[in-house]
Design a protein around this motif. Structure first.
Motif, PDB file in Angstrom:
ATOM      1  N   GLU A 123     103.175  46.283  89.457  1.00  0.00           N
ATOM      2  CA  GLU A 123     102.510  45.789  90.677  1.00  0.00           C
ATOM      3  C   GLU A 123     103.170  46.351  91.938  1.00  0.00           C
ATOM      4  OE1 GLU A 123     102.142  41.505  90.934  1.00  0.00           O
ATOM      5  OE2 GLU A 123     101.621  41.580  93.068  1.00  0.00           O
ATOM      6  N   ASP A 124     104.494  46.327  91.969  1.00  0.00           N
ATOM      7  CA  ASP A 124     105.181  46.724  93.202  1.00  0.00           C
ATOM      8  C   ASP A 124     105.142  48.218  93.470  1.00  0.00           C
ATOM      9  OD1 ASP A 124     105.751  44.113  93.716  1.00  0.00           O
ATOM     10  OD2 ASP A 124     107.756  44.171  92.830  1.00  0.00           O
ATOM     11  N   MET A 125     104.741  49.023  92.474  1.00  0.00           N
ATOM     12  CA  MET A 125     104.688  50.473  92.742  1.00  0.00           C
ATOM     13  C   MET A 125     103.264  50.984  92.910  1.00  0.00           C
ATOM     14  SD  MET A 125     105.486  52.681  89.305  1.00  0.00           S
ATOM     15  CE  MET A 125     104.668  54.089  90.049  1.00  0.00           C
ATOM     16  N   LEU A 126     102.281  50.079  92.934  1.00  0.00           N
ATOM     17  CA  LEU A 126     100.893  50.541  93.099  1.00  0.00           C
ATOM     18  C   LEU A 126     100.710  51.312  94.407  1.00  0.00           C
ATOM     19  CD1 LEU A 126      98.822  47.478  91.793  1.00  0.00           C
ATOM     20  CD2 LEU A 126      99.210  49.677  90.641  1.00  0.00           C
ATOM     21  N   ALA A 127     101.468  50.921  95.430  1.00  0.00           N
ATOM     22  CA  ALA A 127     101.340  51.583  96.739  1.00  0.00           C
ATOM     23  C   ALA A 127     101.796  53.039  96.685  1.00  0.00           C
ATOM     24  CB  ALA A 127     102.133  50.818  97.789  1.00  0.00           C
ATOM     25  N   GLU A 128     102.516  53.407  95.623  1.00  0.00           N
ATOM     26  CA  GLU A 128     102.978  54.796  95.473  1.00  0.00           C
ATOM     27  C   GLU A 128     101.910  55.689  94.847  1.00  0.00           C
ATOM     28  OE1 GLU A 128     105.962  56.021  96.358  1.00  0.00           O
ATOM     29  OE2 GLU A 128     106.892  54.120  96.958  1.00  0.00           O
ATOM     30  N   LEU A 129     100.779  55.065  94.473  1.00  0.00           N
ATOM     31  CA  LEU A 129      99.765  55.773  93.678  1.00  0.00           C
ATOM     32  C   LEU A 129      98.448  55.929  94.431  1.00  0.00           C
ATOM     33  CD1 LEU A 129     100.358  53.707  90.425  1.00  0.00           C
ATOM     34  CD2 LEU A 129     101.159  56.051  90.833  1.00  0.00           C
ATOM     35  N   ASP A 130      97.678  56.921  93.992  1.00  0.00           N
ATOM     36  CA  ASP A 130      96.306  57.078  94.477  1.00  0.00           C
ATOM     37  C   ASP A 130      95.310  56.553  93.453  1.00  0.00           C
ATOM     38  OD1 ASP A 130      96.806  58.717  96.977  1.00  0.00           O
ATOM     39  OD2 ASP A 130      97.861  59.881  95.466  1.00  0.00           O
ATOM     40  N   ARG A 156      92.273  42.425  86.220  1.00  0.00           N
ATOM     41  CA  ARG A 156      93.567  42.071  86.819  1.00  0.00           C
ATOM     42  C   ARG A 156      94.068  43.196  87.722  1.00  0.00           C
ATOM     43  NH1 ARG A 156      94.773  40.535  81.539  1.00  0.00           N
ATOM     44  NH2 ARG A 156      96.350  42.158  81.353  1.00  0.00           N
ATOM     45  N   THR A 157      93.795  44.441  87.325  1.00  0.00           N
ATOM     46  CA  THR A 157      94.227  45.574  88.155  1.00  0.00           C
ATOM     47  C   THR A 157      93.454  45.561  89.469  1.00  0.00           C
ATOM     48  OG1 THR A 157      94.700  46.821  86.159  1.00  0.00           O
ATOM     49  CG2 THR A 157      94.532  48.079  88.204  1.00  0.00           C
ATOM     50  N   ARG A 158      92.147  45.320  89.395  1.00  0.00           N
ATOM     51  CA  ARG A 158      91.347  45.250  90.631  1.00  0.00           C
ATOM     52  C   ARG A 158      91.869  44.121  91.530  1.00  0.00           C
ATOM     53  NH1 ARG A 158      89.591  48.430  93.768  1.00  0.00           N
ATOM     54  NH2 ARG A 158      88.462  49.563  92.139  1.00  0.00           N
ATOM     55  N   ASP A 159      92.215  42.985  90.920  1.00  0.00           N
ATOM     56  CA  ASP A 159      92.735  41.862  91.715  1.00  0.00           C
ATOM     57  C   ASP A 159      94.037  42.250  92.414  1.00  0.00           C
ATOM     58  OD1 ASP A 159      90.622  40.316  90.926  1.00  0.00           O
ATOM     59  OD2 ASP A 159      91.731  39.172  89.421  1.00  0.00           O
ATOM     60  N   LEU A 160      94.919  42.975  91.725  1.00  0.00           N
ATOM     61  CA  LEU A 160      96.191  43.388  92.329  1.00  0.00           C
ATOM     62  C   LEU A 160      95.955  44.369  93.481  1.00  0.00           C
ATOM     63  CD1 LEU A 160      98.491  43.906  89.193  1.00  0.00           C
ATOM     64  CD2 LEU A 160      98.564  42.033  90.856  1.00  0.00           C
ATOM     65  N   VAL A 161      95.017  45.295  93.262  1.00  0.00           N
ATOM     66  CA  VAL A 161      94.704  46.280  94.310  1.00  0.00           C
ATOM     67  C   VAL A 161      94.173  45.556  95.545  1.00  0.00           C
ATOM     68  CG1 VAL A 161      93.110  48.171  94.895  1.00  0.00           C
ATOM     69  CG2 VAL A 161      94.348  48.212  92.718  1.00  0.00           C
ATOM     70  N   THR A 162      93.294  44.587  95.326  1.00  0.00           N
ATOM     71  CA  THR A 162      92.731  43.812  96.448  1.00  0.00           C
ATOM     72  C   THR A 162      93.823  42.975  97.122  1.00  0.00           C
ATOM     73  OG1 THR A 162      90.659  43.701  95.242  1.00  0.00           O
ATOM     74  CG2 THR A 162      90.915  42.140  97.051  1.00  0.00           C
ATOM     75  N   LYS A 163      94.650  42.323  96.289  1.00  0.00           N
ATOM     76  CA  LYS A 163      95.718  41.451  96.828  1.00  0.00           C
ATOM     77  C   LYS A 163      96.630  42.222  97.783  1.00  0.00           C
ATOM     78  CE  LYS A 163      99.950  39.349  94.971  1.00  0.00           C
ATOM     79  NZ  LYS A 163     100.695  39.133  93.715  1.00  0.00           N
ATOM     80  N   HIS A 164      96.920  43.485  97.440  1.00  0.00           N
ATOM     81  CA  HIS A 164      97.843  44.270  98.267  1.00  0.00           C
ATOM     82  C   HIS A 164      97.112  45.111  99.312  1.00  0.00           C
ATOM     83  CE1 HIS A 164     101.520  43.210  96.128  1.00  0.00           C
ATOM     84  NE2 HIS A 164     100.800  43.238  95.022  1.00  0.00           N
ATOM     85  N   GLY A 165      95.787  44.962  99.401  1.00  0.00           N
ATOM     86  CA  GLY A 165      95.015  45.688 100.406  1.00  0.00           C
ATOM     87  C   GLY A 165      95.100  47.191 100.233  1.00  0.00           C
TER      88      GLY A 165
END
Ligand code: 5RP
Length: 220
Positions: A123-130, A156-165
């Protein structure tokens, strides 16, 4: 960002790859499966073929590395002409460093998860990805049956992407067809890799457009 269809050349005719790319000219991306016979029990192609295909194909190349030690090889695939490079987190020793190297060279960085690998530890490294690629078959071969068991992970992945904007793609790979694509789109996927469904169709381009229409309708 819109639905993207990425035909997998794994089930195309390897003797005529340039023609096979033209046969799916309506597709947004071309998915290229690199397998090393170690991470998966199959061997396909490597950098010289990617380099040739990048010159011959009009679509951006979406390179999926099913290989050991992607940390070492991933940046080279950007240099070979890939527009996105996907490494498997199960094989990667330093996913953040590898993602940064891919991005620094000018390509999209994506992380792939086998069907049984959970998304939550990353979860915490999603921002490092495209992009996140969720395998919906065990990687290694085309023509396998879609694994419904992955659908909750797509949600769940879509929810995490949305949660972190975040503004990142969720790509699905394996068993994608007219029968399965709507479920994946409803769950939150927006990039669809399809190999046998596209290349076994009488008209591959028509199938590309049909798949896109189904996915768009499912998310409208
Ligand atoms: O990554 C892959 C296999 O490891 C392929 O891209 C995938 O399986 C596509 O083929 P099909 O649509 O026939 O399932």
């Amino acid at each position: 960002m819109g639905i993207q269809i990425a035909p997998s050349i794994l089930t195309a005719d390897f003797a005529h790859l340039a023609d096979e790319a033209k046969a799916v000219s309506d597709a947004e991306w071309l998915h290229v499966d690199v397998m090393d016979n170690h991470f998966v029990p199959n061997l396909t192609l490597g950098m010289p073929v990617v380099e040739a295909l990048a010159k011959a194909a009009e679509q951006p190349l979406d390179c999926h590395l099913m290989i050991e030690d992607p940390d070492r090889w991933a940046p080279g695939y950007v240099e070979a002409g890939a527009s996105s490079v996907t490494f498997h987190v199960e094989a990667c020793r330093a996913p953040i460093r590898t993602a940064r190297e891919i991005r620094a060279k000018g390509a999209r960085a994506a992380m792939a998860l086998r069907p049984a690998t959970p998304i939550e530890p990353y979860e915490d490294m999603l921002a490092e990805l495209d992009m996140v690629l969720l395998m919906t078959v065990e990687p290694g071969f085309g023509g396998q049956k879609f694994l419904d068991v992955v659908l909750p992970k797509i949600r769940r992945t879509r929810d995490l992407v949305t949660k972190h904007g975040l503004d990142i793609w969720i790509e699905i790979d394996g068993g994608v067809s007219a029968e399965t694509i709507e479920r994946c789109a409803e769950a939150g996927a927006d990039v669809f890799v399809a190999g046998s469904a596209v290349y076994s169709a009488d008209n591959p381009n028509e199938m590309v457009n049909h798949l896109r229409t189904l996915a768009e309708a499912a998310t409208a």
